[in-house]
Design a protein around this motif. Structure first.
Motif, PDB file in Angstrom:
ATOM      1  N   ARG A 185      -3.898  35.745 -15.339  1.00  0.00           N
ATOM      2  CA  ARG A 185      -2.920  35.158 -16.260  1.00  0.00           C
ATOM      3  C   ARG A 185      -2.588  36.126 -17.393  1.00  0.00           C
ATOM      4  O   ARG A 185      -1.419  36.287 -17.770  1.00  0.00           O
ATOM      5  CB  ARG A 185      -3.477  33.844 -16.825  1.00  0.00           C
ATOM      6  CG  ARG A 185      -2.582  33.180 -17.861  1.00  0.00           C
ATOM      7  CD  ARG A 185      -3.215  31.894 -18.357  1.00  0.00           C
ATOM      8  NE  ARG A 185      -2.432  31.277 -19.407  1.00  0.00           N
ATOM      9  CZ  ARG A 185      -2.541  31.583 -20.703  1.00  0.00           C
ATOM     10  NH1 ARG A 185      -3.409  32.503 -21.099  1.00  0.00           N
ATOM     11  NH2 ARG A 185      -1.771  30.982 -21.596  1.00  0.00           N
ATOM     12  N   SER A 186      -3.607  36.774 -17.944  1.00  0.00           N
ATOM     13  CA  SER A 186      -3.387  37.716 -19.036  1.00  0.00           C
ATOM     14  C   SER A 186      -2.508  38.879 -18.599  1.00  0.00           C
ATOM     15  O   SER A 186      -1.576  39.281 -19.312  1.00  0.00           O
ATOM     16  CB  SER A 186      -4.732  38.232 -19.549  1.00  0.00           C
ATOM     17  OG  SER A 186      -4.553  39.247 -20.510  1.00  0.00           O
ATOM     18  N   ARG A 187      -2.759  39.405 -17.422  1.00  0.00           N
ATOM     19  CA  ARG A 187      -1.986  40.551 -16.962  1.00  0.00           C
ATOM     20  C   ARG A 187      -0.565  40.151 -16.584  1.00  0.00           C
ATOM     21  O   ARG A 187       0.377  40.922 -16.796  1.00  0.00           O
ATOM     22  CB  ARG A 187      -2.701  41.232 -15.798  1.00  0.00           C
ATOM     23  CG  ARG A 187      -4.058  41.813 -16.203  1.00  0.00           C
ATOM     24  CD  ARG A 187      -4.599  42.796 -15.197  1.00  0.00           C
ATOM     25  NE  ARG A 187      -5.879  43.342 -15.642  1.00  0.00           N
ATOM     26  CZ  ARG A 187      -6.025  44.313 -16.511  1.00  0.00           C
ATOM     27  NH1 ARG A 187      -4.946  44.877 -17.042  1.00  0.00           N
ATOM     28  NH2 ARG A 187      -7.221  44.777 -16.849  1.00  0.00           N
ATOM     29  N   LEU A 215     -14.596  32.870 -10.514  1.00  0.00           N
ATOM     30  CA  LEU A 215     -13.216  32.563 -10.148  1.00  0.00           C
ATOM     31  C   LEU A 215     -12.381  32.259 -11.381  1.00  0.00           C
ATOM     32  O   LEU A 215     -11.240  32.721 -11.504  1.00  0.00           O
ATOM     33  CB  LEU A 215     -13.194  31.372  -9.184  1.00  0.00           C
ATOM     34  CG  LEU A 215     -11.811  30.888  -8.733  1.00  0.00           C
ATOM     35  CD1 LEU A 215     -11.062  32.000  -8.009  1.00  0.00           C
ATOM     36  CD2 LEU A 215     -11.938  29.657  -7.844  1.00  0.00           C
ATOM     37  N   PHE A 216     -12.961  31.513 -12.308  1.00  0.00           N
ATOM     38  CA  PHE A 216     -12.244  31.162 -13.534  1.00  0.00           C
ATOM     39  C   PHE A 216     -11.930  32.410 -14.356  1.00  0.00           C
ATOM     40  O   PHE A 216     -10.821  32.554 -14.888  1.00  0.00           O
ATOM     41  CB  PHE A 216     -13.081  30.177 -14.354  1.00  0.00           C
ATOM     42  CG  PHE A 216     -12.369  29.644 -15.565  1.00  0.00           C
ATOM     43  CD1 PHE A 216     -11.298  28.782 -15.438  1.00  0.00           C
ATOM     44  CD2 PHE A 216     -12.775  30.017 -16.844  1.00  0.00           C
ATOM     45  CE1 PHE A 216     -10.642  28.288 -16.551  1.00  0.00           C
ATOM     46  CE2 PHE A 216     -12.129  29.531 -17.964  1.00  0.00           C
ATOM     47  CZ  PHE A 216     -11.054  28.661 -17.819  1.00  0.00           C
ATOM     48  N   SER A 217     -12.893  33.329 -14.444  1.00  0.00           N
ATOM     49  CA  SER A 217     -12.656  34.557 -15.208  1.00  0.00           C
ATOM     50  C   SER A 217     -11.578  35.416 -14.550  1.00  0.00           C
ATOM     51  O   SER A 217     -10.751  36.025 -15.239  1.00  0.00           O
ATOM     52  CB  SER A 217     -13.953  35.352 -15.345  1.00  0.00           C
ATOM     53  OG  SER A 217     -14.415  35.797 -14.068  1.00  0.00           O
ATOM     54  N   HIS A 218     -11.550  35.450 -13.209  1.00  0.00           N
ATOM     55  CA  HIS A 218     -10.507  36.203 -12.513  1.00  0.00           C
ATOM     56  C   HIS A 218      -9.128  35.575 -12.747  1.00  0.00           C
ATOM     57  O   HIS A 218      -8.135  36.300 -12.925  1.00  0.00           O
ATOM     58  CB  HIS A 218     -10.804  36.259 -11.015  1.00  0.00           C
ATOM     59  CG  HIS A 218     -11.877  37.235 -10.653  1.00  0.00           C
ATOM     60  ND1 HIS A 218     -11.834  38.565 -10.991  1.00  0.00           N
ATOM     61  CD2 HIS A 218     -13.045  37.074  -9.970  1.00  0.00           C
ATOM     62  CE1 HIS A 218     -12.898  39.185 -10.544  1.00  0.00           C
ATOM     63  NE2 HIS A 218     -13.661  38.303  -9.917  1.00  0.00           N
ATOM     64  N   ASP A 248     -22.150  27.377  -9.663  1.00  0.00           N
ATOM     65  CA  ASP A 248     -21.631  27.545 -11.020  1.00  0.00           C
ATOM     66  C   ASP A 248     -21.194  28.980 -11.262  1.00  0.00           C
ATOM     67  O   ASP A 248     -20.157  29.231 -11.896  1.00  0.00           O
ATOM     68  CB  ASP A 248     -22.699  27.150 -12.046  1.00  0.00           C
ATOM     69  CG  ASP A 248     -22.997  25.650 -12.014  1.00  0.00           C
ATOM     70  OD1 ASP A 248     -22.127  24.897 -11.513  1.00  0.00           O
ATOM     71  OD2 ASP A 248     -24.075  25.256 -12.481  1.00  0.00           O
ATOM     72  N   ASP A 249     -21.975  29.944 -10.756  1.00  0.00           N
ATOM     73  CA  ASP A 249     -21.619  31.348 -10.928  1.00  0.00           C
ATOM     74  C   ASP A 249     -20.305  31.677 -10.216  1.00  0.00           C
ATOM     75  O   ASP A 249     -19.459  32.412 -10.749  1.00  0.00           O
ATOM     76  CB  ASP A 249     -22.733  32.249 -10.382  1.00  0.00           C
ATOM     77  CG  ASP A 249     -24.010  32.171 -11.222  1.00  0.00           C
ATOM     78  OD1 ASP A 249     -23.892  31.740 -12.401  1.00  0.00           O
ATOM     79  OD2 ASP A 249     -25.079  32.518 -10.707  1.00  0.00           O
ATOM     80  N   LEU A 250     -20.139  31.093  -9.023  1.00  0.00           N
ATOM     81  CA  LEU A 250     -18.895  31.337  -8.294  1.00  0.00           C
ATOM     82  C   LEU A 250     -17.696  30.747  -9.029  1.00  0.00           C
ATOM     83  O   LEU A 250     -16.631  31.362  -9.119  1.00  0.00           O
ATOM     84  CB  LEU A 250     -18.990  30.752  -6.884  1.00  0.00           C
ATOM     85  CG  LEU A 250     -19.946  31.462  -5.918  1.00  0.00           C
ATOM     86  CD1 LEU A 250     -20.032  30.701  -4.600  1.00  0.00           C
ATOM     87  CD2 LEU A 250     -19.491  32.897  -5.668  1.00  0.00           C
TER      88      LEU A 250
END
Length: 256
Positions: free
Chosen positions: A24-26, A16-19, A10-12
């Motif tokens: 996407r934001s950048r 990955l989702f946060s990255h 789950d942490d991985l």
């Protein structure tokens, strides 16, 4: 044991989702920058094209001029140039966003080397484009108009001219990245300073060969690119001497 493995998975996934969200934001910021600059440049698109065409127009025979062979060319070609100019102007912001995304995963010594390389790469690319516009293109067009056969009127299509000049800008911008390429090769251990010095004569031959391939078919343009590439190779040797030894650190450096 299953629960810790599940938590690790789950942490991985969350990492990955946060990255992906950050990427996407950048990317959206990069796109927004280019669009804002493009909107600002659109009213000046025709003027930009006139400035771009100046090296050729100034050397055309009396009465000759650029032509548009397609119905939409007078509108689309300056707009296409405005888009290229928006990319050109917005490139510092784009590189900063990419750097901000990848820099947290780099070691300290990698950051110390990457920062000046990024700045140098951008500056050298701009310098290569300026060199092509102010020095090489006028000399090349002077040669091409001089060798035009008698009875042939030189009337270049505006779209073909834009494609040719953009190709020249890109080629000269890449060729001016020689010092950055030399430093990167030395930094990753492919070559060292003595090998680079011994390869100087091959670099000179390669510079003239590359120049002969990408410049217009006149000796002046070839020399005007080959000589700066040789000088930039020497600049790369100096940069290796200054930068690469300073980054020698243990592999166990802590990340910032």
């Amino acid at each position: 044991m299953a629960e810790p493995e599940s938590n690790l998975g789950d942490d991985l996934q969350q990492g990955l989702f946060s990255h992906l969200l950050e990427l996407r934001s950048r990317l959206m910021k990069c796109v927004a920058t280019v669009l804002i600059v493009l909107v600002a440049l659109v009213p000046f698109a025709n003027r930009l094209y006139s400035e771009l065409a100046a090296p050729l127009v100034a050397r055309l025979p009396h009465g000759a001029h650029l032509i548009a062979t397609q119905v939409t060319s007078p509108f689309l070609t300056p707009l296409k140039l405005a888009f290229y100019a928006a990319l050109f102007i917005g490139m510092p912001v784009i590189l900063y966003q990419l750097w901000a995304f990848v820099s947290p995963g780099l070691y300290k010594h990698e950051k110390r080397l990457a920062r000046p390389l990024l700045v140098a790469a951008l500056a050298l690319f701009y310098l290569g484009c300026a060199f092509a516009y102010f020095l090489v293109l006028p000399a090349a067009f002077r040669f091409l108009t001089a060798v035009t056969p008698q009875g042939v009127e030189m009337m270049t299509d505006i779209t073909h001219y834009l494609d040719f000049v953009m190709l020249m800008f890109f080629a000269f911008g890449l060729c001016f990245e020689v010092p950055v390429a030399v430093v990167i090769l030395a930094a990753v251990g492919v070559v060292d300073l003595p090998k680079l010095r011994n390869a100087r004569r091959y670099a000179i031959v390669g510079a003239f060969a590359i120049s002969a391939l990408i410049t217009p078919p006149d000796i002046t343009s070839m020399i005007m690119l080959a000589i700066p590439m040789c000088l930039l190779y020497e600049l790369g040797l100096l940069a290796v001497r200054w930068l690469v030894p300073a980054r020698v650190v243990g592999a166990s450096d802590e990340m910032e």
